[in-house]
Design an enzyme around this catalytic site. Structure first.
Site, PDB file in Angstrom:
ATOM      1  CG  HIS A 163       2.217 -38.724  20.296  1.00  0.00           C
ATOM      2  ND1 HIS A 163       3.072 -37.646  20.344  1.00  0.00           N
ATOM      3  CD2 HIS A 163       1.342 -38.474  19.278  1.00  0.00           C
ATOM      4  CE1 HIS A 163       2.730 -36.771  19.394  1.00  0.00           C
ATOM      5  NE2 HIS A 163       1.694 -37.260  18.739  1.00  0.00           N
ATOM      6  CG  ASP A 198       3.007 -36.607  13.301  1.00  0.00           C
ATOM      7  OD1 ASP A 198       2.298 -37.495  12.805  1.00  0.00           O
ATOM      8  OD2 ASP A 198       2.568 -35.729  14.086  1.00  0.00           O
ATOM      9  CG  HIS A 200       0.939 -33.549  16.727  1.00  0.00           C
ATOM     10  ND1 HIS A 200       0.215 -34.142  15.706  1.00  0.00           N
ATOM     11  CD2 HIS A 200       0.163 -32.565  17.224  1.00  0.00           C
ATOM     12  CE1 HIS A 200      -0.964 -33.543  15.601  1.00  0.00           C
ATOM     13  NE2 HIS A 200      -1.027 -32.583  16.513  1.00  0.00           N
TER      14      HIS A 200
END
Ligand SMILES: [Zn+2]
Length: 342
Positions: A163, A198, A200
């Site tokens: 991220h 993942d 996300h």
């Protein structure tokens, strides 16, 4: 298989609850995640983890701006000096800029916290050291594969990275470990595919390589229409300019089980094969597990299947740890994936 891990990550342990859809949550990205993975690796006799070597800041600033890295290094000390808060306090953004208005780099640390982050994650006194440690873990594993000493290596990176964007942190991520390794590989002339599994979307990785035609980014994840990181990860984000087609997102619905995950994975890995990469970086999050707090429903037997599919790419591969928060199953599921490579 080479496994690289270190203890430096313990310097970063956020404890202040944060608001998630109106509920106060304790941060689930805790040091014990690494302990549980190491326990499972030891139990499965996968070999003793090796320590990292330091790589310095040069490979990091190939991906992140020097300005951001400097901010990260001194943010907590400056926060303490400005606010008078104690060493154990957590520095968090308070306000963010209005879009499309003139931006003059602010001097105040609280303003900068808002500028260099894209959610409500904190910076702690030990965050920088831990984040640098995770990069060293990742690059030590990467180097063994890039030099041809190993076909596959696993980097037990914490904090995770996918991220983190070129100049902002979020989602428990401060430096983008997988992106830094992918960049190091391209700096040696390799074509690299990043496969992000993942739960996300790897929004930071997507942002970093969105204009690059020498790096393919493929991600399977919960649909950002309902799930973090919300703003990126949709199917129509395909890359920009010469990189159109080099970004492929597979947003999947809540409750996805292996039966629906497998065909999306097969499609994604077909895209990777067509790209004919010299090397593969896997962003391995196991927060797709049924037992995790999120919505996917992969079970124990699905992780060796996932590993077998990734191993089937048959390329020099670096596996980098991303998310996975259920302490009871994180080790089992990571080892499930890794077992397919050996
Ligand atoms: Zn995740």
């Amino acid at each position: 298989m080479l496994i690289v891990a270190s203890d430096v990550h313990r310097a970063h342990h956020a404890r202040e609850p944060f608001l998630d859809a109106g509920r106060l949550m304790d941060p689930p990205e805790v040091p014990e995640r690494v302990d549980r993975i190491l326990d499972a690796i030891a139990t499965s006799a996968r070999g003793a983890p090796q320590p990292p070597r330091p790589f310095g800041s040069k490979p990091i600033t190939r991906v992140h701006t020097a300005e951001y890295l400097e901010f990260l290094e001194h943010a907590h000390a400056r926060w303490r000096a400005t606010t008078g808060r104690e060493e154990s306090s957590e520095a968090v953004a308070y306000a963010r800029a209005i879009r499309h208005q003139p931006y003059v780099r602010p001097e105040h640390i609280v303003t900068q916290l808002g500028w260099y982050s894209h959610d409500t994650d904190p910076i702690l006194a030990g965050t920088y050291d831990a984040a640098i440690g995770a990069v060293d873990v990742t690059l030590t594993a990467w180097e063994a594969v890039a030099d041809g000493r190993e076909r596959v290596a696993y980097a037990l990176a914490r904090p995770p990275g996918h991220h983190a964007a070129a100049d902002s942190f979020a989602g428990y991520c401060y430096l983008n470990n997988a992106a830094i390794a992918a960049q190091a590989w391209t700096d040696r002339g390799a074509r690299v595919a990043i496969v992000d599994v993942d739960y996300h979307h790897g929004n930071g990785t997507q942002q970093i390589f969105y204009d690059r035609d020498d790096v393919l980014f493929v991600s399977l994840h919960a649909d950002p229409a309902f799930e973090y990181p919300f703003f990126l990860g949709f199917a129509d984000e395909e890359g920009r300019g010469p990189a159109v087609g080099r970004n492929r997102n597979y947003p999947l619905p809540a409750g996805t089980e292996w039966q629906a995950y497998a065909p999306a994975l097969a499609d994604a890995l077909g895209v990777v094969d067509d790209f004919a990469p010299d090397a593969v970086v896997v962003s391995l999050g196991v927060d797709t597990a049924l037992e995790d707090a999120d919505t996917f429903r992969l079970v124990a037997d699905d992780y060796p299947r996932l590993g077998a599919a990734l191993a089937g790419l048959d390329r020099p591969t670096l596996v980098v740890q991303e998310g996975g928060y259920c302490l009871d199953v994180i080790g089992r599921n990571v080892v499930g994936v890794l077992s397919a490579f050996t």
